[in-house]
Enzyme design. Sequence first.
Site, PDB file in Angstrom:
ATOM      1  N   TRP A 195      48.077  41.914  19.850  1.00 48.26           N
ATOM      2  CA  TRP A 195      48.952  41.129  20.710  1.00 48.26           C
ATOM      3  C   TRP A 195      49.709  40.131  19.847  1.00 48.26           C
ATOM      4  O   TRP A 195      49.122  39.427  19.016  1.00 48.26           O
ATOM      5  CB  TRP A 195      48.103  40.412  21.745  1.00 48.26           C
ATOM      6  CG  TRP A 195      48.835  39.553  22.722  1.00 48.26           C
ATOM      7  CD1 TRP A 195      49.977  39.870  23.416  1.00 48.26           C
ATOM      8  CD2 TRP A 195      48.463  38.238  23.130  1.00 48.26           C
ATOM      9  NE1 TRP A 195      50.321  38.830  24.236  1.00 48.26           N
ATOM     10  CE2 TRP A 195      49.397  37.814  24.093  1.00 48.26           C
ATOM     11  CE3 TRP A 195      47.416  37.372  22.800  1.00 48.26           C
ATOM     12  CZ2 TRP A 195      49.333  36.570  24.712  1.00 48.26           C
ATOM     13  CZ3 TRP A 195      47.346  36.131  23.427  1.00 48.26           C
ATOM     14  CH2 TRP A 195      48.294  35.738  24.365  1.00 48.26           C
ATOM     15  N   ASP A 276      38.403  39.547  22.850  1.00 47.76           N
ATOM     16  CA  ASP A 276      39.460  39.135  23.764  1.00 47.76           C
ATOM     17  C   ASP A 276      39.371  40.104  24.947  1.00 47.76           C
ATOM     18  O   ASP A 276      39.632  41.296  24.784  1.00 47.76           O
ATOM     19  CB  ASP A 276      40.829  39.233  23.065  1.00 47.76           C
ATOM     20  CG  ASP A 276      41.965  38.719  23.947  1.00 47.76           C
ATOM     21  OD1 ASP A 276      43.096  38.591  23.432  1.00 47.76           O
ATOM     22  OD2 ASP A 276      41.740  38.458  25.146  1.00 47.76           O
ATOM     23  N   LYS A 312      45.459  39.515  34.816  1.00 46.77           N
ATOM     24  CA  LYS A 312      45.765  40.866  35.266  1.00 46.77           C
ATOM     25  C   LYS A 312      44.807  41.371  36.332  1.00 46.77           C
ATOM     26  O   LYS A 312      45.242  41.885  37.350  1.00 46.77           O
ATOM     27  CB  LYS A 312      45.735  41.851  34.078  1.00 46.77           C
ATOM     28  CG  LYS A 312      46.944  41.737  33.177  1.00 46.77           C
ATOM     29  CD  LYS A 312      46.753  40.693  32.108  1.00 46.77           C
ATOM     30  CE  LYS A 312      47.928  40.651  31.141  1.00 46.77           C
ATOM     31  NZ  LYS A 312      47.786  39.514  30.201  1.00 46.77           N
TER      32      LYS A 312
END
Lengths: 467, 410
Positions: A195, A276, A312
């Site tokens: 990311w 993560d 999300k």
Amino acid sequence: MASSMLSLASASASASPSLSLHDNLKGRVKLGSVNFISCLPDKTSSSAKAKPSGRISMTVGVNVSRFEGIAMAPPDPILGVSEAFRADTNEKKLNLGVGAYRTEELQPYVLKVVKKAENLMLERGENKEYLPIEGLAAFNKATAELLLGADNPVMKEGRIATVQGLSGTGSLRLASALIERYFPGAKVLISSPTWGNHKNIFNDARVPWSEYRYYDPKTVGLDFEGMVADVKAAPEGSFILLHGCAHNPTGIDPTPEQWEKIADVIQEKNHIPFFDVAYQGFASGSLDQDAASVRLFAARGMEILVAQSYSKNLGLYAERIGAINVVCSSADAAARVKSQLKRLARPMYSNPPVHGARIVANVVGDPALFGEWKAEMELMAGRIKNVRQKLYDSLMAKDKSGKDWSFILKQIGMFSFTGLNKAQSENMTNKWHVYMTKDGRISLAGLSLAKCEYLADAIIDSYHNVS
Amino acid sequence: MESQGSCSVFDHVVRAPEDPILGVTVAYNKDQSPIKLNLGVGAYRTEEGKPLVLNVVRQAEQTLVNDKSRVKEYLPIVGLAEFNKQSAKLIFGSDSPAIQENRVTTVQCLSGTGSLRVGGEFLAWHYLERTIYIPVPTWGNHPKVFTLAGLSVKTYRYYDPATRGLDFQGMLEDLNSAPAGAIVLLHACAHNPTGVDPTLEQWEQIRQLIRLKGLLPFFDSAYQGFASGSLDSDAQSVRIFVADGGECLVAQSYAKNMGLYGERVGALSIVCKNADVAGRVESQLKLVIRPMYSNPPIHGASIVAMILRDRDMYNEWTIELKGMADRIISMRHQLFEALLARGTPGDWSHIIKQIGMFTFTGLNSEQVAFMTREYHIYMTSDGRISMAGLSSTTVPHLADAIHAAVTRVA
């Protein structure tokens, strides 16, 4: 920047003469001309912030800004995509930039359970007092249990420090601040690619980082041997940043066997795993399955850092709700670590926002709502799997070159790493009005079944006709 | 690595003490005594001792939650545009030339703390003089925020214990000796913890000196509307600086004046020389924010934007705000009277002279510890009490405690 010398007398021209000011200072202020040489740092075109160097004096001038030397920063590579998309007036445009879930009608989606929770909260008329620095206790308990499972020995032994954070980013930043303070010089190893914001977080937290091989463009899969070799080669006691599931941007996850091997080499080198977890429940549709990697490491008795996000899986993007968890070898260590995380949060934002935390606590805490959440999550994950299938079918049907597009089906989660390079990605945008990040990542959450054929055309054109 | 407590990579991590301010509430909550008073953190309480959610806030929240068209998509990095626009108008005035000339960049941040931190980090990255001067005393979290932001922290004289007022001479002297370009932290109104504010005439002199020396003012505005009850009056200090065309930073918080404590709503504004600079500054603020938390939380900012934008809600807000400010002023008078009635030794007039939520009692840390032990009064060890935590029924208990502390503890 040219140096400029200005007389201070002109600077004070607009101020009315102030005898009382003079009186107060008993003549210690020298009015009259004061000259300074200004030497401002060169502007750099990179997005890196420029630190001024050396002894620099200030120009005191009427019309010169203190910030004159500051360069315009480039737009964020990910969030900037949506800005560009909004500006595009072409009706065929498609936003496959940021990873925010869209319905088949390409509309944002607020989960029904979230609306129910908010209504409950409104009815209860709760207050808006400061949360403790570590956040909402009910949220912290729920989030740790969700991650590890409520009957996990770690939970029972109280060996986990959980602090509510500002979604994934904020939680990663707190962890980074902890690493910087308590493991000075220790490196974080991040996957290549990862990311885009990871390196910014570590840079700003002043934590050194380097990359481990991850994505293999030849196979459009995992370079497992490269990964293991690089993790092994890292200085002992490094932090290894791992994506719990649904690797961003590639969508390529290690298999369970590969996770075991990764855990082996991390233990061998006394590294610290740093997960993560931004897609728990979103990748496969199952909360437990998506947490398997983290639980595998915990089951080995390892100490682990885990950043979580509910952006999300609960669609709470803008509420900024997540957590940093530190699994420790003892309850005492967990208590100490938690106290230090608080000490880092206080000078950053004092205490975290209450709204999103209450939503999560309400959804997870109520069996009916929790069940409904799981069902909605399966629907979201299911829609993405369907879209992957349709895109794959369209590509295979339209592309006569014989290229194997099956990686689209093998990848998991919101994103697909198409294998398109920067120029090809730009062609996607410039010619086809398909907005995506320059690393070739597309967000399948922003794709509808109806648009799969159009996208397939765009990908085929960009892949074959642009180099 | 064994799981059962033998060895940890965190063995060298010591236990941090509780935060001195927020830790007061932690200690208060642990106290089992039926009569206890929390005068620690500055959170408003009603006469009944209850937290307050403003009517206008409940109204706004109702509207937001019931609005089926609302989504929870990421805000831009700089936050909610309408919120930013309204916040700038609130602090600078809707007719501010700086706003009209597009010279102001305003970004939504996490309440006052977040705004100070983002501003501090921005300055540490981009500003040429990385020293910030803070008053003595100041809010306990200020030095930590700026140190972690990467600035070096120095102090200027502010509070004079002898007069329990402003050491104006000392303040001017210290600002005068600051290196050119140094950043100066100023409390816009209702100085925390002392409640001692410069007069408007003194502000004018401060402004002249700061501009003369080329210092960069950084305002912390956490009590706009709370100090005097008037939003405009409480913004005067900021506005005289902006009116001279110079640059400054302003951190705003809506924790107290809108009662939105836990929602973490605030804004950082940077007033620049011109629109071009403001644009570039804003782009760099985004680079500070993105690696910290990506983008700010939507809920509180939406509430504020709605209230500030709607004429009727705004007016209702000003009335509720004045109600809170008035109740605090009333508590000041009641406490003062109660100490007079007890014949408590000393001059207690500072209780009614000081401004805002807090009173700097002048009690020392031994006296404070005594009050906590014997009377279950929870406050910070610097002698600061939150008037917002008092009620007519609890004033006598506090007065008894102060009286005992002053007469029995040195």
